[in-house]
Design a protein around this motif. Structure first.
Motif, PDB file in Angstrom:
ATOM      1  N   LEU A 293     -65.696 -23.239  25.038  1.00 20.65           N
ATOM      2  CA  LEU A 293     -66.074 -22.503  23.830  1.00 20.65           C
ATOM      3  C   LEU A 293     -66.209 -21.027  24.179  1.00 20.65           C
ATOM      4  N   LYS A 294     -65.524 -20.164  23.402  1.00 21.92           N
ATOM      5  CA  LYS A 294     -65.637 -18.717  23.609  1.00 21.92           C
ATOM      6  C   LYS A 294     -66.612 -18.156  22.585  1.00 21.92           C
TER       7      LYS A 294
ATOM      8  N   GLU B 141     -76.746 -15.251  31.806  1.00 22.66           N
ATOM      9  CA  GLU B 141     -76.988 -16.077  32.998  1.00 22.66           C
ATOM     10  C   GLU B 141     -78.238 -16.917  32.805  1.00 22.66           C
ATOM     11  N   ARG B 142     -79.262 -16.331  32.201  1.00 27.23           N
ATOM     12  CA  ARG B 142     -80.508 -17.049  31.949  1.00 27.23           C
ATOM     13  C   ARG B 142     -80.315 -18.177  30.947  1.00 27.23           C
ATOM     14  N   LEU B 143     -79.456 -17.940  29.945  1.00 24.20           N
ATOM     15  CA  LEU B 143     -79.233 -18.950  28.913  1.00 24.20           C
ATOM     16  C   LEU B 143     -78.303 -20.068  29.375  1.00 24.20           C
TER      17      LEU B 143
ATOM     18  N   LYS C 115     -76.298 -24.770  24.444  1.00 22.17           N
ATOM     19  CA  LYS C 115     -76.936 -26.091  24.599  1.00 22.17           C
ATOM     20  C   LYS C 115     -76.067 -27.190  23.987  1.00 22.17           C
ATOM     21  N   ILE C 116     -75.520 -26.920  22.799  1.00 25.54           N
ATOM     22  CA  ILE C 116     -74.668 -27.920  22.147  1.00 25.54           C
ATOM     23  C   ILE C 116     -73.445 -28.188  23.003  1.00 25.54           C
ATOM     24  N   ALA C 117     -72.841 -27.115  23.534  1.00 25.74           N
ATOM     25  CA  ALA C 117     -71.655 -27.274  24.366  1.00 25.74           C
ATOM     26  C   ALA C 117     -71.961 -28.110  25.604  1.00 25.74           C
ATOM     27  N   LYS C 118     -73.098 -27.838  26.243  1.00 26.15           N
ATOM     28  CA  LYS C 118     -73.453 -28.596  27.444  1.00 26.15           C
ATOM     29  C   LYS C 118     -73.644 -30.068  27.124  1.00 26.15           C
ATOM     30  N   SER C 119     -74.221 -30.311  25.918  1.00 30.29           N
ATOM     31  CA  SER C 119     -74.419 -31.708  25.542  1.00 30.29           C
ATOM     32  C   SER C 119     -73.092 -32.428  25.355  1.00 30.29           C
ATOM     33  N   LYS C 120     -72.056 -31.692  25.062  1.00 25.00           N
ATOM     34  CA  LYS C 120     -70.725 -32.268  24.868  1.00 25.00           C
ATOM     35  C   LYS C 120     -69.857 -32.108  26.110  1.00 25.00           C
ATOM     36  N   LYS C 121     -70.499 -31.608  27.218  1.00 28.72           N
ATOM     37  CA  LYS C 121     -69.787 -31.365  28.474  1.00 28.72           C
ATOM     38  C   LYS C 121     -68.631 -30.374  28.274  1.00 28.72           C
ATOM     39  N   ILE C 122     -68.917 -29.340  27.482  1.00 25.65           N
ATOM     40  CA  ILE C 122     -67.939 -28.277  27.218  1.00 25.65           C
ATOM     41  C   ILE C 122     -68.445 -26.997  27.869  1.00 25.65           C
ATOM     42  N   LYS C 123     -67.562 -26.329  28.618  1.00 30.96           N
ATOM     43  CA  LYS C 123     -67.924 -25.071  29.253  1.00 30.96           C
ATOM     44  C   LYS C 123     -67.987 -23.953  28.198  1.00 30.96           C
TER      45      LYS C 123
ATOM     46  N   GLN D 117     -79.746 -13.945  20.182  1.00 30.56           N
ATOM     47  CA  GLN D 117     -80.026 -14.706  21.409  1.00 30.56           C
ATOM     48  C   GLN D 117     -80.196 -16.187  21.105  1.00 30.56           C
ATOM     49  N   GLU D 118     -80.912 -16.487  20.012  1.00 32.99           N
ATOM     50  CA  GLU D 118     -81.155 -17.881  19.654  1.00 32.99           C
ATOM     51  C   GLU D 118     -79.858 -18.598  19.300  1.00 32.99           C
ATOM     52  N   ILE D 119     -78.972 -17.891  18.587  1.00 33.82           N
ATOM     53  CA  ILE D 119     -77.688 -18.498  18.217  1.00 33.82           C
ATOM     54  C   ILE D 119     -76.874 -18.800  19.458  1.00 33.82           C
ATOM     55  N   VAL D 120     -76.792 -17.834  20.369  1.00 28.80           N
ATOM     56  CA  VAL D 120     -76.028 -18.032  21.609  1.00 28.80           C
ATOM     57  C   VAL D 120     -76.639 -19.174  22.423  1.00 28.80           C
ATOM     58  N   SER D 121     -77.955 -19.199  22.477  1.00 32.33           N
ATOM     59  CA  SER D 121     -78.632 -20.252  23.245  1.00 32.33           C
ATOM     60  C   SER D 121     -78.344 -21.627  22.650  1.00 32.33           C
ATOM     61  N   ALA D 122     -78.353 -21.720  21.325  1.00 35.00           N
ATOM     62  CA  ALA D 122     -78.106 -23.004  20.662  1.00 35.00           C
ATOM     63  C   ALA D 122     -76.691 -23.487  20.908  1.00 35.00           C
TER      64      ALA D 122
END
Length: 746
Positions: free
Chosen positions: A668-669, A717-719, A693-701, A685-690
């Motif tokens: 995801l870009k 890097e923190r997010l 998180k969604i991408a990681k849950s789907k195993k998407i970089k 920041q909250e949108i990017v963080s969300a």
């Protein structure tokens, strides 16, 4: 005056002396007798002396007057003679003396008068006859014979008699000129008779306006031809005799002639219809030449008018074949161009304007297919009749081909007038379409422009009306020419042509922007970006030419070039032993939806020898949402080949989160619009963080594009973002520059 004063003074003194003698005699009575005798003798001598002095005074005064008169006579540049009726006084000036010279010597006054005024005048009434009027006499001078015109007047008339002054002027040259003029006039009289006869026989009339007044002078021939009674006619009355369709042409000529803007001494002609006394119009050829009076600078306006009615009948037959549309009977394209340009020039001179409206019958081929060509031709003729009724007194209509027509109407200052007329035509053609013959909904579209405002000649104005018509996207469209739209399309067309030439010339190149892994700070891939580098070294960004390419077939050629060149270059870097990286390529909508995309990419990989695992296809969110089911099918085929799939500009669409689980993407870009605000905007920041998180849950970089500051890098890097792309680690580079970049990263 001095002599008179002396005489008066003597008289006064004599009076005083007389008074004194009287007083003396009274006082001395013895001497009184002798005193009186002496006084009488002195008085007698005084009286005689006084009379002599008076005579002398009169003589001197006469001589002074004579001197003044002679002086005045000599000043005049003419022959002057003054004489008294009794011939005792006779004066002539020096000019006359010089003329007659020796001829005057020894002649008496009477003989001199006979020399000057011959013709046998009787002596007793010569003066009376001379005073009556000017007379011309021949005078023999020492320079030869001349003619003198004498004018005489009575100077003094009374008890002392009459004095006559005669003034003569040498009119020899004038007399010769008058004789020559008489001869010339006689010749002209004969010539005019011949000319008049020739004009009558050839039926040539003349009109002239020489003084910039409001009338035409008309020759007798033209009076007979047009049934005009007077030799003068007001200009406006003559113009009203001209047919209304030809009137503007003549008014244009007349106004240009008044301004002296017609080429001097260049013969021109125009054909026009003029009404005769019987009320019928006949065709005449008006041939004119602009002539300017040298003395006053005023133009001489006019020319010859020749009856060409018989020849015009033949010409009209030829013109009908050349300039009239066979089906409709109105003008064709050839006549449109000729009349249109003439009208354009009239607009310039008379400061008028016209609307040029181009019509197209919508879906006319359906009428031909459904009703047959005969009925189709009837529809064309009906449409032509509608246009002819709407043309007005100074306009015209033409069929320019197929179901395309042109209406030229005069502008009266209302910008909505062409819209009103066009809508009336649309309503009438719709009514005709619904009759028993056609039984169809027939409509027409129109585009219009203004003359001369919208072009430097009629053809340009006409073509711009056609252009306006072509920009209509639906039936019954009615569009005014817009120069800004026209210029943008022309510019786009020119750019499209230049872009096509650039592709053929190999001016398109690829630049590569690094993608960095946040954990290792090493390059893990690049994104291939198209650029147009001109021969002069100028590099054009894709935002200026890709939209043009997307609206033409060129986008396919560009896509093929990018796919082949990117795969080839990545394979070259691998063969050089440089770090292996993923090549990301943006796939266009045309390639994704209109091709067997998996087969297409497979062929490119085989041609270049690049393995599928080192190729990543980027799709925009909007592209995928056009047809979500088909998009998912295509994407799955690409994943099955071993390719990576990235979703570009994620987060800007409306259905991102609901469809992300359906799409087999690997990356995801995050859109740069979020990254730009991430340091200062908590919501961003909250949108990017969300999303991360969604991408990681789907195993998407995830990868963030547009990273330019260390602060943005730290937050990402923190997010938990996986990769970054931006100026902080590298701008887009050509292949040579990226080669050095890869070497340094080893």
């Amino acid at each position: 005056m001095k002599i008179k004063f002396k005489i008066i003074l003597i008289d006064v003194l004599f009076l005083i002396l007389s008074v004194l003698l009287v007083i003396f005699s009274f006082l001395n009575r013895d001497l009184a007798v002798w005193v009186l005798v002496a006084y009488s003798i002195v008085a007698i001598f005084a009286v005689v002396a006084h009379r002599e002095k008076e005579q002398l005074a009169k003589y001197q005064e006469a001589e002074q007057s004579k001197f003044r008169i002679l002086k005045l006579m000599n000043v005049l540049n003419a022959f002057v003679v003054i004489w008294s009726e009794d011939n005792r006084t006779f004066l002539i000036n020096e000019k006359l003396k010089d003329a007659i010279g020796e001829a005057k010597e020894g002649l008496s006054n009477e003989e001199t008068l006979d020399l000057l005024f011959p013709m046998g005048f009787a002596r007793k009434n010569r003066v009376d006859m001379m005073v009556e009027e000017s007379k011309e006499f021949s005078l023999e001078t020492r320079y030869g014979s001349i003619f003198v015109s004498w004018t005489s007047s009575v100077l003094v008339s009374g008890a002392s008699g009459r004095y006559i002054i005669s003034v003569g002027f040498d009119v020899t040259e004038n007399k010769h000129i008058r004789q020559q003029l008489n001869i010339t006039n006689n010749l002209l009289s004969v010539s005019e008779k011949h000319y008049s006869l020739a004009m009558n026989l050839s039926e040539i009339g003349i009109i002239l306006n020489e003084h910039c007044d409001d009338t035409f002078h008309i020759s007798p021939e033209l009076q007979n031809m047009l049934g005009i009674e007077n030799e003068k006619i007001p200009i406006n009355d003559f113009i009203n005799l001209i047919h209304k369709d030809d009137r503007m042409m003549f008014e244009t000529y007349f106004k240009a002639a008044r301004k002296n803007s017609i080429k001097v001494m260049h013969t021109n002609s125009m054909d026009m219809r003029i009404r005769s006394s019987d009320g019928k119009y006949r065709w005449y050829s008006f041939r004119y030449k602009n002539v300017q009076k040298s003395k006053y600078g005023m133009p001489v306006i006019g020319g010859a008018i020749i009856d060409i009615s018989k020849d015009k009948e033949k010409d009209m037959l030829i013109e009908r074949m050349a300039y009239l549309d066979e089906v409709t009977g109105i003008y064709n394209r050839n006549k449109l161009v000729i009349n249109g340009q003439e009208m354009y020039e009239c607009c310039k001179i008379l400061e008028l304007s016209y609307w040029v409206i181009v019509f197209d019958i919508d879906s006319f081929h359906i009428i031909n297919d459904a009703c047959g060509y005969n009925n189709g031709n009837k529809m064309l003729k009906d449409f032509a009749d509608i246009l002819y009724k709407k043309k007005g007194k100074n306009g015209f209509a033409a069929r320019v081909g197929g179901d395309n027509f042109v209406l030229v109407i005069q502008d009266y200052g209302d910008p909505n007038y062409p819209v009103i007329v066009s809508q009336e035509i649309q309503n009438e053609i719709a009514y005709i379409g619904n009759n028993h013959l056609f039984k169809q909904n027939i409509s027409c579209s129109a585009g219009y422009s203004k003359m001369p405002e919208d072009g430097e000649d009629f053809i340009t104005v006409f073509e711009r009306a056609e252009f306006a018509l072509s920009t209509g996207e639906k039936k019954r469209s009615l569009i005014r020419f817009d120069s800004s739209v026209h210029d943008s399309i022309i510019t786009a067309a020119a750019l499209e042509k230049a872009l096509a030439d650039a592709i053929e010339a190999g001016e398109l190149i690829l630049y590569y922007q690094p993608k960095i892994c946040l954990k290792t700070r090493k390059i893990m891939g690049v994104e291939a970006l198209i650029r147009w580098r001109k021969p002069d070294g100028t590099v054009i960004s894709p935002e200026h030419f890709v939209p043009i390419a997307e609206n033409s077939h060129l986008i396919t050629k560009i896509g093929e070039y990018v796919m082949g060149e990117a795969c080839r270059q990545n394979k070259i870097w691998q063969n050089m032993g440089l770090p292996r990286i993923v090549m990301s390529i943006n796939l266009t909508s045309e390639d994704f939806y209109q091709k067997d995309v998996s087969q297409y990419i497979s062929e490119k990989l085989m041609e270049t020898g690049l393995s599928a695992e080192w190729l990543e296809i980027e799709l925009t969110e909007s592209l995928a949402m056009k047809d979500i089911d088909f998009a998912v099918q295509q994407m799955q085929e690409l994943r099955d080949m071993g390719l990576k799939l990235a979703m570009d500009d994620f987060g800007t669409g409306y259905s991102s989160l609901s469809y992300i689980q359906k799409m087999p993407i690997t990356l995801l870009k995050l859109d740069r619009s979020f990254i730009t605000l991430i340091e200062d905007d908590l919501v961003a920041q909250e949108i990017v963080s969300a999303v991360i998180k969604i991408a990681k849950s789907k195993k998407i970089k995830t990868i963030a594009e547009g990273v330019e500051t260390e602060g943005q890098l730290a937050i990402l890097e923190r997010l938990g973002c996986d990769y970054i792309q931006g100026y902080l680690f590298g701008r887009p580079m050509c292949a040579e520059q990226l080669t050095e970049y890869l070497r340094k990263s080893m």
